[in-house]
Design a protein around this motif. Structure first.
Motif, PDB file in Angstrom:
ATOM      1  N   VAL A 121      39.270  45.180  69.611  1.00 43.67           N
ATOM      2  CA  VAL A 121      37.822  45.350  69.751  1.00 43.67           C
ATOM      3  C   VAL A 121      37.552  46.063  71.071  1.00 43.67           C
ATOM      4  O   VAL A 121      38.061  45.663  72.112  1.00 43.67           O
ATOM      5  N   VAL A 123      34.609  47.230  73.736  1.00 44.33           N
ATOM      6  CA  VAL A 123      33.233  47.013  74.169  1.00 44.33           C
ATOM      7  C   VAL A 123      32.853  48.117  75.147  1.00 44.33           C
ATOM      8  O   VAL A 123      33.674  48.569  75.934  1.00 44.33           O
ATOM      9  N   VAL A 128      29.656  45.429  71.383  1.00 45.20           N
ATOM     10  CA  VAL A 128      30.872  45.752  70.647  1.00 45.20           C
ATOM     11  C   VAL A 128      30.670  47.132  70.040  1.00 45.20           C
ATOM     12  O   VAL A 128      29.732  47.358  69.265  1.00 45.20           O
ATOM     13  N   ALA A 154      35.845  39.524  72.830  1.00 45.53           N
ATOM     14  CA  ALA A 154      35.026  40.669  73.244  1.00 45.53           C
ATOM     15  C   ALA A 154      33.694  40.198  73.832  1.00 45.53           C
ATOM     16  O   ALA A 154      33.239  40.720  74.857  1.00 45.53           O
TER      17      ALA A 154
END
Length: 183
Positions: A121, A123, A128, A154
């Motif tokens: 993930v 960011v 996100v 995240a």
């Protein structure tokens, strides 16, 4: 046992759902039957981001509706008397606010990637931005669990950014109050 409410978000296909708790720290992911067709494995990451964005809007809307009306009126605020040390503290906090905003903008502009259980993930700008499956294909339940764990990591990264930016602002930290600096 008390049930913690989750604010629901759903992607355009209707087959990927994300629940976000009121604190914004806990996440649940559900992959509904048919998700492998639409959005499909190639579109799953984007669908998760879209469903999370939808859940964030639902959470923010519920939060805004729960805010009570302000109790202090403008005339009453104008009669507030501050001591000289309080005035100096507020002036210093005001100066530090600009520095804090700059540090936070710099932190948020840099993409940060976390990887948990085969889910990566990214960011950026306090949200996100991308979800990518990097691990081997697993069951839907295991994949949903891995997605939720990666999203939690995240969100923790996003939540840490204001605290990091605030580290060099002692007067502003004092005015805002003790951690965790909830908003």
């Amino acid at each position: 046992m008390r049930t913690i409410p989750f604010h629901a978000g759903i992607d355009a296909s209707g087959r990927v759902r994300v629940g976000l708790d009121a604190s914004g720290h806990d996440v649940r992911v559900a992959l509904l039957p048919g998700w492998r067709t639409a959005p499909g494995p190639g579109g799953l990451g984007r669908a998760v981001v879209d469903a999370l964005d939808d859940a964030v809007v639902a959470r923010t809307t519920a939060w805004a509706r729960a805010i009570p009306a302000p109790r202090l009126s403008a005339p009453r605020l104008s009669t507030l008397r501050l001591s000289a040390p309080q005035e100096r503290l507020l002036r210093q906090a005001h100066q530090e606010l600009a520095e804090f905003r700059q540090r936070l903008a710099e932190l948020r502009a840099e993409p940060v990637t976390v990887e948990v259980a085969g889910v990566r993930v990214t960011v950026r700008h306090g949200r996100v931005a991308r979800v990518r499956i990097t691990g081997p294909a697993t069951s839907d339940a295991a994949l949903a669990s891995a997605l939720a764990a990666a999203l939690r990591a995240a969100l923790a990264t996003i939540a840490a950014q204001p605290v990091t930016a605030l580290a060099g602002s002692p007067a502003l930290r004092f005015v805002l109050g003790p951690p965790p600096f909830t908003l």
